[in-house]
Scaffold this active site. Structure first.
Site, PDB file in Angstrom:
ATOM      1  N   ARG A 103      53.758  85.523  71.261  1.00  0.00           N
ATOM      2  CA  ARG A 103      52.401  85.667  70.716  1.00  0.00           C
ATOM      3  C   ARG A 103      51.988  84.336  70.096  1.00  0.00           C
ATOM      4  NH1 ARG A 103      50.499  87.704  65.060  1.00  0.00           N
ATOM      5  NH2 ARG A 103      48.269  87.528  65.407  1.00  0.00           N
ATOM      6  N   HIS A 149      42.959  82.820  64.866  1.00  0.00           N
ATOM      7  CA  HIS A 149      43.968  82.844  63.802  1.00  0.00           C
ATOM      8  C   HIS A 149      43.544  81.821  62.751  1.00  0.00           C
ATOM      9  CE1 HIS A 149      48.341  84.110  62.916  1.00  0.00           C
ATOM     10  NE2 HIS A 149      47.927  83.446  61.854  1.00  0.00           N
ATOM     11  N   GLU A 196      44.464  89.351  61.096  1.00  0.00           N
ATOM     12  CA  GLU A 196      44.407  89.663  59.667  1.00  0.00           C
ATOM     13  C   GLU A 196      43.040  89.461  59.007  1.00  0.00           C
ATOM     14  OE1 GLU A 196      47.587  87.564  57.695  1.00  0.00           O
ATOM     15  OE2 GLU A 196      49.110  88.771  58.671  1.00  0.00           O
ATOM     16  N   ASN A 336      50.875  93.472  61.313  1.00  0.00           N
ATOM     17  CA  ASN A 336      51.633  92.430  60.618  1.00  0.00           C
ATOM     18  C   ASN A 336      52.091  93.025  59.304  1.00  0.00           C
ATOM     19  OD1 ASN A 336      50.878  90.748  62.660  1.00  0.00           O
ATOM     20  ND2 ASN A 336      49.687  89.343  61.397  1.00  0.00           N
ATOM     21  N   TYR A 338      55.034  92.649  55.979  1.00  0.00           N
ATOM     22  CA  TYR A 338      56.089  91.868  55.339  1.00  0.00           C
ATOM     23  C   TYR A 338      56.781  92.606  54.196  1.00  0.00           C
ATOM     24  CZ  TYR A 338      54.534  87.918  58.092  1.00  0.00           C
ATOM     25  OH  TYR A 338      54.239  87.095  59.146  1.00  0.00           O
ATOM     26  N   GLU A 406      53.856  90.812  63.627  1.00  0.00           N
ATOM     27  CA  GLU A 406      54.505  89.828  62.750  1.00  0.00           C
ATOM     28  C   GLU A 406      55.386  90.567  61.771  1.00  0.00           C
ATOM     29  OE1 GLU A 406      52.046  87.085  60.507  1.00  0.00           O
ATOM     30  OE2 GLU A 406      50.825  86.642  62.270  1.00  0.00           O
ATOM     31  N   TRP A 454      58.047  86.872  63.021  1.00  0.00           N
ATOM     32  CA  TRP A 454      57.370  85.702  62.470  1.00  0.00           C
ATOM     33  C   TRP A 454      58.417  84.880  61.771  1.00  0.00           C
ATOM     34  CZ3 TRP A 454      52.699  83.653  63.304  1.00  0.00           C
ATOM     35  CH2 TRP A 454      52.401  82.499  62.559  1.00  0.00           C
ATOM     36  N   GLU A 461      52.898  76.482  56.449  1.00  0.00           N
ATOM     37  CA  GLU A 461      52.571  77.781  55.862  1.00  0.00           C
ATOM     38  C   GLU A 461      51.294  77.660  55.005  1.00  0.00           C
ATOM     39  OE1 GLU A 461      53.298  80.747  56.494  1.00  0.00           O
ATOM     40  OE2 GLU A 461      52.592  81.756  54.685  1.00  0.00           O
TER      41      GLU A 461
HETATM   42  C1  PNW Z   1      50.447  85.953  57.893  1.00  0.00           C
HETATM   43  N1  PNW Z   1      50.132  88.645  52.088  1.00  0.00           N
HETATM   44  O1  PNW Z   1      49.732  85.718  56.728  1.00  0.00           O
HETATM   45  C2  PNW Z   1      49.828  85.058  58.940  1.00  0.00           C
HETATM   46  O2  PNW Z   1      49.369  85.735  60.065  1.00  0.00           O
HETATM   47  C3  PNW Z   1      50.687  83.894  59.318  1.00  0.00           C
HETATM   48  O3  PNW Z   1      49.888  82.878  59.824  1.00  0.00           O
HETATM   49  C4  PNW Z   1      51.523  83.463  58.132  1.00  0.00           C
HETATM   50  O4  PNW Z   1      52.205  82.275  58.334  1.00  0.00           O
HETATM   51  C5  PNW Z   1      52.474  84.598  57.833  1.00  0.00           C
HETATM   52  O5  PNW Z   1      51.786  85.814  57.636  1.00  0.00           O
HETATM   53  C6  PNW Z   1      53.381  84.353  56.641  1.00  0.00           C
HETATM   54  O6  PNW Z   1      52.633  84.236  55.463  1.00  0.00           O
HETATM   55  C7  PNW Z   1      49.900  86.478  55.584  1.00  0.00           C
HETATM   56  O7  PNW Z   1      49.838  88.169  51.021  1.00  0.00           O
HETATM   57  C8  PNW Z   1      49.496  85.921  54.392  1.00  0.00           C
HETATM   58  O8  PNW Z   1      50.503  89.822  52.141  1.00  0.00           O
HETATM   59  C9  PNW Z   1      49.577  86.648  53.216  1.00  0.00           C
HETATM   60  C10 PNW Z   1      50.060  87.933  53.263  1.00  0.00           C
HETATM   61  C11 PNW Z   1      50.468  88.499  54.445  1.00  0.00           C
HETATM   62  C12 PNW Z   1      50.393  87.761  55.605  1.00  0.00           C
END
Ligand code: PNW
Length: 508
Positions: A103, A149, A196, A336, A338, A406, A454, A461
């Site tokens: 991706r 993006h 996002e 996505n 985390y 991600e 990811w 970043e």
């Molecule tokens: C994503 N949060 O961003 C993006 O799609 C990527 O480009 C980035 O590098 C990756 O996650 C890691 O940060 C995020 O605060 C930014 O929850 C912030 C958040 C989640 C995803």
């Protein structure tokens, strides 16, 4: 500072997985379906470099990363991983890891340097993506392409504020998307319109920590702008889905959708109804904001309408019809994800630009219990149970197959390649999150079809510069040498064995 505004902290923490969470954090290596796809993900601005090579135009990130004083840790992505010049090597690297999918995103200003519908096309930019796609296909790696993006062409921002002008942006984005479908759609079968929208709306147009950096201090209208930007994204997405379905799908036989990020939220105090409601409402404001119009074809969630009142734009009757018509065309929910957080209902009056319905987020609950062990970032905790719950939440509300587009984490001290290669923390994070997917599929009945880590390699970043390293491949930013970390081999091997285990399971 709210957790949302803090991007990078605790660079080199020593982590104990059995900290205060009380959860079992042992990787079980549960099976995954035989046809489950695994891949890696990147974004153009984060890896390409070649900032002004071969006629590329500037994007809002080229501007933002060069502001003085710096808002990006003193760093920019003029060179970054230099993927623009090292792409063949990167494709070979992925092939050596047996990935099924890659991706990546297209830099709009690389193929239309000024961005607008009447502006010239840059054939050298087109040639780069053609070469990338050809090499992927030759290696049997499926290209999954994100159109946006975060890197709007600077010129369209200068002309009309980019996402702030719904009509102009939508028309220019449609033109750009049509160019991509026409030139690449014979080989690209999965398209993502936007990455996002929540982050674009809130971080870039309210907190100001991402380009173009709109925020209260910059004098912008933080009460209205984020919701206008979200509105633009939803309608531009729907217009492009509609166009793809009408003009391309019959001949190209591809799929299209959007990628939404979101945390799972647990109540800060589980014995308070207000906090239980807050946890649910936080997800509605974060995810439902976009997913209700996009996947249900409906209006914004009722909770948002009543809380935000006139700050939230209206859909016209024609736009409602467009949403209704396009909702079922979205082929999958791109997720996505985390981490998980606690949500606490506040009682003091909120700021007039509040976007949460007065909810505070944290990683520690009312009893002092942490949601999970901390990674290289304070907010990014290892919380696989929350991931499983979010998969269930999304499946129940939208009932579309999910692809995890991600997932990953940074850890401290990874500049040093010797240390980075031995990334046990990340391997365990991946292992636990894959177990959560397995349980969501086999125990809860959620349809999950793929998983993209990811990231393929350490990269830029955003406002945190080269600090947090999310790569499964280490990049030395001086020599640009790539070295796979242990997690790259862990993913290659675990997918092999988990998918084999599932075929045995199916036979039994
Ligand atoms: C994503 N949060 O961003 C993006 O799609 C990527 O480009 C980035 O590098 C990756 O996650 C890691 O940060 C995020 O605060 C930014 O929850 C912030 C958040 C989640 C995803």
């Amino acid at each position: 500072m709210s957790q949302e505004a803090s991007m990078f902290s605790a660079a080199d923490v020593v982590v104990s997985y059995d900290s205060s969470t009380g959860h079992d954090l042992t990787v079980q290596e549960f099976p995954l379906p035989a046809n489950f796809a695994w891949g890696t993900a990147t974004a153009a601005y984060q890896i390409e470099g070649g900032a002004s090579q071969d006629g590329k135009g500037k994007s809002i990130w080229d501007t933002y990363s060069h502001l003085e004083p710096s808002r990006t840790n003193g760093e920019n992505a003029d060179v970054s991983c230099d993927h623009y010049n090292r792409m063949p090597e990167d494709v070979e690297l992925m092939a050596s890891l047996d990935v099924d999918v890659y991706r990546f995103s297209i830099a709009w200003s690389r193929i239309i340097p000024l961005g607008g519908r009447d502006d010239p096309v840059n054939e050298k930019g087109i040639a780069f993506y053609n070469d990338l796609i050809d090499r992927l296909v030759a290696r049997n790696i499926e290209p999954v392409v994100t159109l946006y993006h975060w890197d709007a062409p600077q010129e369209i921002y200068d002309r009309y504020g980019a996402l702030l002008d719904t009509g102009e942006f939508r028309a220019d984005f449609e033109h750009y998307a049509r160019l991509c479908f026409t030139r690449f759609g014979d080989r690209v079968k999965k398209w993502v319109t936007f990455n996002e929208p929540y982050i674009i709306s809130i971080f870039a147009h309210l907190n100001g920590t991402l380009a173009p950096g709109h925020c209260r201090e910059a004098g912008t209208d933080t009460k209205a702008e984020p919701w206008r930007v979200g509105h633009t994204i939803i309608l531009s997405h729907a217009a492009v889905v509609d166009m793809y379905a009408r003009e391309f799908q019959a001949s190209q036989e591809g799929e299209i959708t959007i990628v939404l990020n979101g945390h799972f939220y647990e109540p800060y105090n589980a014995s308070l109804q207000a906090d239980k409601d807050a946890a649910e409402r936080r997800m509605v404001f974060y995810i439902g904001w976009f997913a209700d119009p996009v996947f249900l074809g409906s209006d914004y969630p009722a909770e948002m309408r009543s809380y935000l009142g006139p700050r939230l734009p209206e859909f016209t009757p024609d736009e409602r019809e467009l949403l209704r018509r396009t909702a079922p065309i979205n082929a999958f929910y791109g997720m996505n994800h985390y981490s998980t957080k606690y949500a606490r209902q506040l009682s003091d009056p909120p700021a007039d630009d509040d976007w949460t319905s007065n909810i505070e987020e944290s990683s520690v609950n009312s009893e002092g219990k942490e949601i999970g062990p901390v990674s290289g970032l304070g907010w990014l905790r290892v919380a696989p149970e929350g991931f499983r719950k979010l998969l269930n939440w999304v499946w129940k509300r939208y009932h579309v197959p999910i692809i995890v587009t991600e997932n990953g984490c940074p850890y401290g001290g990874e500049e040093d390649v010797a240390r980075a290669v031995d990334d046990k923390f990340r391997q365990r994070y991946f292992g636990l999150y894959l177990d959560a997917i397995s349980r969501a599929i086999y125990e809860d009945g959620v349809v999950v079809k793929g998983y993209y880590a990811w990231s393929l390699m350490d990269n830029y970043e955003w406002s945190a510069g080269y600090g947090p390293r999310y790569g499964i491949v280490h990049v030395d930013f001086t020599t640009l040498k790539r070295t796979p970390k242990g997690s790259a081999y862990y993913l290659r091997d675990t997918f092999k064995s988990r998918r084999k285990a599932s075929s045995r399971r199916d036979v039994c």
